[in-house]
Every structure is written in C-alpha cells, then in structure tokens.
Design an enzyme around this catalytic site. Structure first.
Site, PDB file in Angstrom:
ATOM      1  NE  ARG A  71      -3.509   7.564   1.215  1.00 51.22           N
ATOM      2  CZ  ARG A  71      -4.318   6.512   1.051  1.00 51.22           C
ATOM      3  NH1 ARG A  71      -4.906   5.969   2.096  1.00 51.22           N
ATOM      4  NH2 ARG A  71      -4.499   5.970  -0.132  1.00 51.22           N
ATOM      5  CD  GLN A 114      -2.509   5.113   4.833  1.00 54.02           C
ATOM      6  OE1 GLN A 114      -3.596   5.096   4.282  1.00 54.02           O
ATOM      7  NE2 GLN A 114      -2.195   6.014   5.744  1.00 54.02           N
ATOM      8  CG  HIS A 151      -2.086   0.922   1.127  1.00 55.28           C
ATOM      9  ND1 HIS A 151      -2.349   1.696   0.008  1.00 55.28           N
ATOM     10  CD2 HIS A 151      -3.064   1.233   2.025  1.00 55.28           C
ATOM     11  CE1 HIS A 151      -3.438   2.418   0.222  1.00 55.28           C
ATOM     12  NE2 HIS A 151      -3.885   2.163   1.432  1.00 55.28           N
ATOM     13  CG  ASP A 207      -3.575  -2.180   8.722  1.00 53.46           C
ATOM     14  OD1 ASP A 207      -4.706  -1.650   8.768  1.00 53.46           O
ATOM     15  OD2 ASP A 207      -3.182  -2.857   7.741  1.00 53.46           O
TER      16      ASP A 207
HETATM   17  N1   CP Z   1      -6.233   3.878   4.318  1.00 50.76           N
HETATM   18  C1   CP Z   1      -6.935   3.613   3.206  1.00 50.76           C
HETATM   19  O1   CP Z   1      -6.392   3.258   2.156  1.00 50.76           O
HETATM   20  O2   CP Z   1      -8.270   3.850   3.307  1.00 50.76           O
HETATM   21  P1   CP Z   1      -9.374   3.384   2.264  1.00 50.76           P
HETATM   22  O3   CP Z   1      -9.369   1.888   2.255  1.00 50.76           O
HETATM   23  O4   CP Z   1     -10.655   3.968   2.780  1.00 50.76           O
HETATM   24  O5   CP Z   1      -9.011   3.935   0.903  1.00 50.76           O
HETATM   25  N1  NVA Z   2      -4.440  -3.912   5.663  1.00 49.05           N
HETATM   26  C1  NVA Z   2      -5.651  -3.178   5.325  1.00 49.05           C
HETATM   27  C2  NVA Z   2      -5.315  -1.788   4.911  1.00 49.05           C
HETATM   28  C3  NVA Z   2      -6.518  -0.924   4.604  1.00 49.05           C
HETATM   29  C4  NVA Z   2      -6.162   0.465   4.190  1.00 49.05           C
HETATM   30  C5  NVA Z   2      -6.385  -3.914   4.216  1.00 49.05           C
HETATM   31  O1  NVA Z   2      -5.750  -4.373   3.266  1.00 49.05           O
HETATM   32  O2  NVA Z   2      -7.613  -4.062   4.325  1.00 49.05           O
END
Ligand code: CP
Ligand code: NVA
Length: 307
Positions: A291, A133, A130, A224
C-alpha cells in the site's frame, strides 16, 4: 493521464503498468535506504469519514517519505454537506493544497469532489470502489506471477473490493474468477464496464456461485469481510448468507498452491480462518506493505513534477 485516481476503470493499461513499475522502483529504493524527495514542498489533505489503519498511515507516511506533508481532516471538523457544500470544500482545498485523498460512504461525493476540485482527488475507499487497495494487490500479485498468465479467485461479497478487482483485472488482462451468492453479486454497472474493458485487454472474467469451482487451481485466492464498514446492522443476516463462502483449509485444499490475499482488516473466523490467514501461503502483509509504495507512485504521478 486522468487528473484523479477515483476508479481503476478510468486508467489505461499502460498508465496502470506505469504506476506498478514506479511502485516496484520505490519499494526497491526504500529497501536500499534511498529516499527520493520527489514531493518536496507538496501538501496533501486526507479526509476520512470511516476508520482506517492502512490507508491513513500509508498516505501520511508516504507523503512524509517523499518530502511532502499531509493534513488529516475529520468529517466533524469539515462538515461536508452540513457546514459547507461539497463543491465549496473542493474549491477551498484547491487553493491551498496539492491533492486530496478522500474516504467516504458515498461514491457520488468523491466523484463530485473530483469534478469540482482543480487538484487531483484520490479515492481512499467508497462504498463502491477501493482502487488504492487493488493497485497494491496487483503489485503483490506481480511480485509472484506474470499478471497476464495468472488467475485470481475472489470469494465472498460483491462489494467495493470485488468492484475494484474486477476493474483492475479487466484493464490489465488478469484472469479473475468471482464466487458470490446470487443476492450479493457485483453491481451490474461495474460488470458492464469490466466486460467492456476485458474485451480490449483479453482479461478472462468468470462468475460462479460455488466457491469451490472458482478457486479450483487458481494461483491466488482473495477474500474480504462479509460486513463492510457502515453495514454493521446487517451482520447477522450476512453471516448466514456468506456461511458457505469462508476461506478455510477445506476450500484452499482445492488450490493447494494458491497464495492467499486479503485487504485487511480481517474478521477472523468469519470470511477467513486463522489457519489460512496465518498459514504459509498467506501474503496479506505483503499486500499491506505494498500500500505504501503503490500510493507513493500514485502521489508522485498525480502531484509531482513527473506529471
Ligand atoms: N485495507 C484497508 O484499506 O485498510 P484500512 O481500512 O485500515 O485503511
Ligand atoms: N469492504 C471493506 C474493505 C475494507 C478495506 C469495507 O468497505 O469495509
């Protein structure tokens, strides 16, 4: 400069610093009411296989704020892999729009889209990484500390967030202390790459099973969810595995000065308590705010005339 923003491990420290500098400038401009239209006439496709609040809104709003336009694509409309092959979707989009943002289950799909598309592809989260983020997270950390002199403790699942944090910290020379259960450590491939990158940046990466050891005297504590999107079947098992990894008042007492980070959405009462998430050291909404600016920097850099 890479064509795509798929993994922070593909970007050099100078390139990531350039993105962070521009993100800070864009935030300052935004706060002063100045709206540079650096992406006038540019179009971005957004493809989401999973839910999203932050990533969707910040990419769509970010494009509009820079004078461009975004088109949201739902998987059932496009049918990647059912109605049409991923390479053909990538070839079509490359003829019409200036960039593609994709949130997918499979990381291999993002890599395939990036390989085939002639336009930039931006990873908006996969099961593996990700990066958007973590770019915003590092902007948030840099607002309060010198990246090369601070320390982040990550507590919980060795998941996509842990992977991107490892890579981002390793590139930029940030100390990262990870506490995960033995059964849910980051993937060996990410560990290897992060170790390689850390050798040249000087980043200190340390591994713990005990969250108390990881957070002791850390400047930032990050967590997380225990159950990521797509893992809902495992929720009960995961609650058991991670029960000792909750970021609560007892844990943060070992680092009373630490700032609290979370990518959101939070599963309140699981990985983090209300008292910590809503407490005076929580900066989770600064992360969410950033973000917008971090991604505007990525968009300008990959889609704009600055490239
Ligand atoms: N943190 C994040 O990516 O949030 P969303 O899943 O809402 O985009
Ligand atoms: N680890 C989480 C991050 C969400 C922004 C997921 O993948 O659902």
């Amino acid at each position: 400069m890479p064509k795509d923003f798929v993994s922070l491990g593909d970007w050099s420290s100078d390139e990531l610093r350039g993105l962070l500098d521009r993100a800070r400038e864009l935030k300052d401009l935004w706060k002063r009411g100045e709206r540079p239209r650096t992406l006038e006439g540019r179009t971005l496709a957004l493809y989401f296989e999973k839910p999203s609040l932050r990533t969707h809104v910040t990419f769509e709003a970010g494009m509009a704020q820079l004078g461009g336009h975004a088109i949201l694509l739902r998987p059932e409309q496009v049918g990647i892999g059912t109605r049409e092959s991923p390479p053909d979707v990538a070839r079509n989009l490359s003829r019409w729009v200036d960039g593609l943002v994709a949130r997918t289950f499979s990381h291999a799909l993002i890599e395939e889209l990036a390989r085939v598309a002639s336009i930039p592809v931006i990873n908006a989260l996969s099961d593996y990484l990700h990066p958007c983020q973590v770019l915003a997270d590092l902007q948030t950390v840099a607002e309060r500390a010198d990246l090369r002199k601070t320390s982040i403790a990550y507590v919980g699942d060795g998941n996509n967030m842990a992977h991107s944090l490892l890579l981002g910290c390793a590139v930029l020379g940030v100390e990262l202390r990870l506490a995960t259960p033995k059964t849910h450590q980051p993937a060996p491939s990410v560990r290897r790459r992060a170790d390689q990158l850390a050798e040249s940046s000087g980043a200190k990466l340390s591994w713990f099973e005990d969250p108390v050891e990881a957070v002791r005297d850390a400047a930032f504590i990050y967590t997380d969810v225990w159950t990521s999107m797509g893992q809902e079947d495992e929720v009960d098992a995961r609650r058991k595995v991670f029960s000792a990894y909750q970021v609560n008042e007892a844990l943060v007492a070992h680092a009373p000065e630490a700032w609290i980070l979370h990518c959101l959405p939070a599963h309140r009462g699981e990985e983090i308590t209300d008292a910590v998430l809503d407490g005076p050291r929580s900066i989770v909404f600064d992360q969410a705010e950033n973000r917008l600016h971090a991604q505007k920097a990525v968009l300008e850099t990959l889609l704009g005339p600055r490239r």
